[in-house]
Every structure is written in C-alpha cells, then in structure tokens.
Design an enzyme around this catalytic site. Structure first.
Site, PDB file in Angstrom:
ATOM      1  N   SER A 139      58.217   7.467   5.850  1.00  0.00           N
ATOM      2  CA  SER A 139      57.710   8.317   4.770  1.00  0.00           C
ATOM      3  C   SER A 139      56.198   8.220   4.792  1.00  0.00           C
ATOM      4  O   SER A 139      55.642   7.213   5.261  1.00  0.00           O
ATOM      5  CB  SER A 139      58.224   7.815   3.415  1.00  0.00           C
ATOM      6  OG  SER A 139      57.511   8.435   2.362  1.00  0.00           O
ATOM      7  N   TYR A 152      58.906   1.158  -3.527  1.00  0.00           N
ATOM      8  CA  TYR A 152      59.359   2.069  -2.473  1.00  0.00           C
ATOM      9  C   TYR A 152      58.308   2.115  -1.364  1.00  0.00           C
ATOM     10  O   TYR A 152      58.635   1.999  -0.179  1.00  0.00           O
ATOM     11  CB  TYR A 152      59.590   3.465  -3.063  1.00  0.00           C
ATOM     12  CG  TYR A 152      60.003   4.500  -2.055  1.00  0.00           C
ATOM     13  CD1 TYR A 152      61.325   4.621  -1.642  1.00  0.00           C
ATOM     14  CD2 TYR A 152      59.069   5.370  -1.494  1.00  0.00           C
ATOM     15  CE1 TYR A 152      61.706   5.582  -0.707  1.00  0.00           C
ATOM     16  CE2 TYR A 152      59.434   6.325  -0.567  1.00  0.00           C
ATOM     17  CZ  TYR A 152      60.758   6.432  -0.179  1.00  0.00           C
ATOM     18  OH  TYR A 152      61.114   7.382   0.753  1.00  0.00           O
TER      19      TYR A 152
HETATM   20  N1  LIG Z   1      63.216  13.071  -0.171  1.00  0.00           N
HETATM   21  C1  LIG Z   1      61.973  12.664   0.055  1.00  0.00           C
HETATM   22  O1  LIG Z   1      61.004  13.076  -0.628  1.00  0.00           O
HETATM   23  C2  LIG Z   1      61.698  11.730   1.198  1.00  0.00           C
HETATM   24  C3  LIG Z   1      60.405  11.688   1.732  1.00  0.00           C
HETATM   25  C4  LIG Z   1      60.121  10.810   2.774  1.00  0.00           C
HETATM   26  C5  LIG Z   1      61.117   9.999   3.287  1.00  0.00           C
HETATM   27  N2  LIG Z   1      62.369  10.057   2.754  1.00  0.00           N
HETATM   28  C6  LIG Z   1      63.379   9.152   3.323  1.00  0.00           C
HETATM   29  O2  LIG Z   1      64.401   9.949   3.909  1.00  0.00           O
HETATM   30  C7  LIG Z   1      65.626   9.212   3.913  1.00  0.00           C
HETATM   31  C8  LIG Z   1      66.748  10.066   3.346  1.00  0.00           C
HETATM   32  O3  LIG Z   1      66.483  10.362   1.977  1.00  0.00           O
HETATM   33  P1  LIG Z   1      66.962  11.699   1.278  1.00  0.00           P
HETATM   34  O4  LIG Z   1      65.785  12.256   0.569  1.00  0.00           O
HETATM   35  O5  LIG Z   1      67.722  12.547   2.217  1.00  0.00           O
HETATM   36  O6  LIG Z   1      67.917  11.097   0.157  1.00  0.00           O
HETATM   37  P2  LIG Z   1      69.431  11.469  -0.258  1.00  0.00           P
HETATM   38  O7  LIG Z   1      69.640  12.934  -0.232  1.00  0.00           O
HETATM   39  O8  LIG Z   1      69.660  10.725  -1.505  1.00  0.00           O
HETATM   40  O9  LIG Z   1      70.287  10.834   0.917  1.00  0.00           O
HETATM   41  C9  LIG Z   1      70.341   9.443   1.104  1.00  0.00           C
HETATM   42  C10 LIG Z   1      71.458   9.108   2.067  1.00  0.00           C
HETATM   43  O10 LIG Z   1      71.467   7.699   2.299  1.00  0.00           O
HETATM   44  C11 LIG Z   1      72.780   7.185   1.992  1.00  0.00           C
HETATM   45  N3  LIG Z   1      72.644   5.811   1.524  1.00  0.00           N
HETATM   46  C12 LIG Z   1      72.017   5.351   0.414  1.00  0.00           C
HETATM   47  N4  LIG Z   1      72.135   4.029   0.308  1.00  0.00           N
HETATM   48  C13 LIG Z   1      72.859   3.634   1.397  1.00  0.00           C
HETATM   49  C14 LIG Z   1      73.322   2.383   1.859  1.00  0.00           C
HETATM   50  N5  LIG Z   1      73.079   1.251   1.189  1.00  0.00           N
HETATM   51  N6  LIG Z   1      74.041   2.346   3.006  1.00  0.00           N
HETATM   52  C15 LIG Z   1      74.312   3.478   3.685  1.00  0.00           C
HETATM   53  N7  LIG Z   1      73.899   4.686   3.303  1.00  0.00           N
HETATM   54  C16 LIG Z   1      73.176   4.766   2.169  1.00  0.00           C
HETATM   55  C17 LIG Z   1      73.348   8.149   0.946  1.00  0.00           C
HETATM   56  O11 LIG Z   1      74.764   8.173   0.893  1.00  0.00           O
HETATM   57  P3  LIG Z   1      75.623   7.168  -0.048  1.00  0.00           P
HETATM   58  O12 LIG Z   1      74.952   7.156  -1.374  1.00  0.00           O
HETATM   59  O13 LIG Z   1      76.991   7.743  -0.061  1.00  0.00           O
HETATM   60  O14 LIG Z   1      75.588   5.844   0.635  1.00  0.00           O
HETATM   61  C18 LIG Z   1      72.833   9.464   1.535  1.00  0.00           C
HETATM   62  O15 LIG Z   1      73.657   9.867   2.589  1.00  0.00           O
HETATM   63  C19 LIG Z   1      65.354   7.934   3.112  1.00  0.00           C
HETATM   64  O16 LIG Z   1      65.070   6.881   3.993  1.00  0.00           O
HETATM   65  C20 LIG Z   1      64.111   8.276   2.317  1.00  0.00           C
HETATM   66  O17 LIG Z   1      63.362   7.147   1.976  1.00  0.00           O
HETATM   67  C21 LIG Z   1      62.689  10.907   1.736  1.00  0.00           C
END
Ligand SMILES: NC(=O)c1ccc[n+]([C@@H]2O[C@H](COP(=O)([O-])OP(=O)(O)OC[C@H]3O[C@@H](n4cnc5c(N)ncnc54)[C@H](OP(=O)(O)O)[C@@H]3O)[C@@H](O)[C@H]2O)c1
Length: 290
Positions: A139, A152
C-alpha cells in the site's frame, strides 16, 4: 498439475482486490487456488472462474503450513503467489484498539511471510521449469505514514521491507518478487468514499480491477515495484523520504469522517470471515486506511 497449467495461489481472494486479481488471472489462463477465511464466497467465485477453494486464516502460522501441504500435494509447482489478504486498522496510535495493532501485523505482514515460506518448495519447483513469481500487495501506506491509520501504516511498512528483502534474497533464483502499492481503493473493508474526510483524497479513489491489472502487468512485464495510480502517490512517497516532517504534518491534518473511527473503548469492527452476501458499504461497515 495438468499439462502446462500455471498455478496461482491468491490470498484474500473472496472480495475486493484479491477477487479482481483472481478473475483477471483466470481470464488469462491461470488456475487459481483461492484463499480466505469465508468459504462460501470462495466457492461461489471458484464455480465462476474454475478455481480451487482453500479456506484459511493467513495470520495463523500452523493453519498456513497445513494449507501449503494440501496445495503442494495437488500442485508440486506453484508459479505465482499473491500475498493480498489484509484487514484495516483505523485510528491513530493513541486511540486504536491494542488487539487490533497485533492483529493487523499478524494478517497484513506476517500472513504474507508465513505463506511465502510455506509455499517456497512449490515456488522453487516452478522456478526450475520456467520461473515463479511472488506479488506482495502492499500500500502507499507502506511508504508514507498515514497517521489516522497508524497501526495499518506500520504493518504495511513492515510488509514493504519484507517484500524488498525477499526480492534481494531471491535474486538469481528464478523467483521474481513484485511489490504493488495501491493508493485508496474502494472495497468492503475500505469504503474510502464514505469515510475519507478530504474531498481531495476522495478524488483519487480507484476500483479493484485497476489494481488487478497492475498486478498482472507487474508479473507479465517483470516490474519490481508499481504504485497505482502513480500520481499523486509516488511523489508523496518521495516527499516522505526527503521531507518527513512536511508529509507528517499533512497526514496528521487529514482524517476520517466523525463516527467512522472506533475509539479504543468501543468494540473493534468485526474481523470474522465474511458471509456470502457482502455487507452494505457505509462509514460504519469497517475501518479504513489505504
Ligand atoms: N482498499 C484499499 O484502499 C487498499 C489500498 C492499498 C492496499 N490495500 C491492500 O489490499 C489488500 C486487499 O484489501 P481489499 O481492499 O481488497 O479488502 P477486502 O475487500 O476487505 O478484501 C480482503 C480479503 O482478505 C481476506 N482476509 C481478511 N483477513 C484474512 C485472514 N486473516 N486470512 C485470510 N484471508 C483474510 C478477506 O476474506 P475473509 O474476510 O473471508 O477472510 C478478503 O478476501 C489488503 O492487503 C489491503 O491492505 C487496500
């Protein structure tokens, strides 16, 4: 492995960025092993894209070792690992729940370390026959400290150091490591448009398919580090390195909308595996950061 099938293990594949990555990989001929805690949603996606379902909490090291053993039994060679699973931790270091600080490290940082180490035999096997890849979904919060989501950002800084160190350690091994650094992306746990106070920051919110494209491009074009979108985040990362006080002041001034940050005395947002129906996006539906 069947014939020339390329195997990709994607963590956090049941929603948001991970789901978009799995869809894009499948469309390009990859067979995806889909990992998250919520089995129902993984099953629904697997049925659509022809993938495999592996429920697992990546923050649980023993569970990850068992997961890897199951995957390697079916697929001795793993051509791509995408460490994407992650959770938010909104609130500054004075207010964020103490258990949340530990949990965000376990999932966002250590989860990727456990998965990489456990799947290393499969990655090495693929490297001997044409090459293998690891993508770490970091990120912009890994390059510039965002005070309103301090824990975070700290976990993402650790994850970035892991990704860069791993790339150096694996140089010459045939396993390429790619670091992808998204800015704000609209997803279920990160409902950015609803919670960001600054209209300026909200202007730069992107959708998961754009990140998925950056991930696949990084693998196909062998890019070491990609910031998506490049502007305004890459200049912010450079500014953090050369003018930390200015960036710190700016980050300290930005914040989330009132009511969207849990106080330390309030219960943390749910961190359970999600069910089949996605939660409605609202400022209260989860915490956020980048
Ligand atoms: N959205 C943003 O603004 C943003 C920006 C930069 C980076 N990111 C990064 O991108 C990645 C994905 O985030 P997202 O925005 O797509 O969030 P999201 O839509 O909430 O998806 C998160 C995913 O991770 C899974 N997950 C959460 N905890 C877990 C665990 N303990 N073990 C296995 N799976 C787990 C969730 O499924 P379950 O809950 O079913 O486990 C879900 O599939 C993250 O690393 C986040 O930090 C996000």
């Amino acid at each position: 492995m069947v014939g020339d099938e390329r195997i990709a293990v994607v963590t956090g594949a049941s929603a948001g960025i991970g789901e978009a990555i799995a869809r894009r990989l499948a469309a390009r001929g990859w067979r995806c092993v889909l990992v998250a805690r919520g089995e129902d949603r993984l099953r629904a996606l697997a049925a659509e894209i022809g993938g495999e379902v592996e429920p697992c909490d990546v923050g649980d090291r023993d569970a990850v070792e068992e997961l890897a053993a199951r995957i390697l039994e079916r697929h001795p060679a793993v051509h791509l690992l995408v460490n994407n699973a992650g959770i938010p931790a909104r609130g500054n270091f004075l207010t964020v729940d103490l258990d949340r600080i530990r949990r965000v490290m376990e999932v966002n940082y250590l989860g990727g370390v456990w998965c990489t180490r456990a799947l290393m035999p499969g990655l090495r096997a693929a490297a001997e026959h044409g090459g293998a890849h690891v993508v770490n979904l970091v990120s912009v919060a890994g390059t510039a400290a965002f005070a309103p989501a301090g824990a975070y950002a700290a976990a993402k800084h650790a994850q970035l150091a892991f990704s860069r160190s791993l790339a150096a350690a694996l140089r010459g091994s045939g396993i390429r490591v790619h670091t992808v650094l998204p800015g704000f992306v609209e997803t279920e746990s990160f409902p950015q448009k609803g919670v960001l106070k600054s209209p300026l920051l909200a202007m730069f919110v992107i959708q998961p398919p754009r990140v998925a494209k950056a991930v696949v491009d990084a693998v196909e074009k062998d890019k070491a580090e990609v910031t998506v979108p490049w502007f305004p985040y890459r200049p912010i990362a450079v500014a953090q390195a050369v003018m930390p006080r200015v960036v710190g002041r700016f980050a300290g001034m930005s914040d989330y909308r009132p009511g969207s940050v849990p106080m330390s005395t309030e219960p943390e947002p749910e961190d359970n595996a999600r069910s089949l129906s996605p939660p409605t996006h609202s400022a209260k539906s989860g915490s956020t950061s980048e």
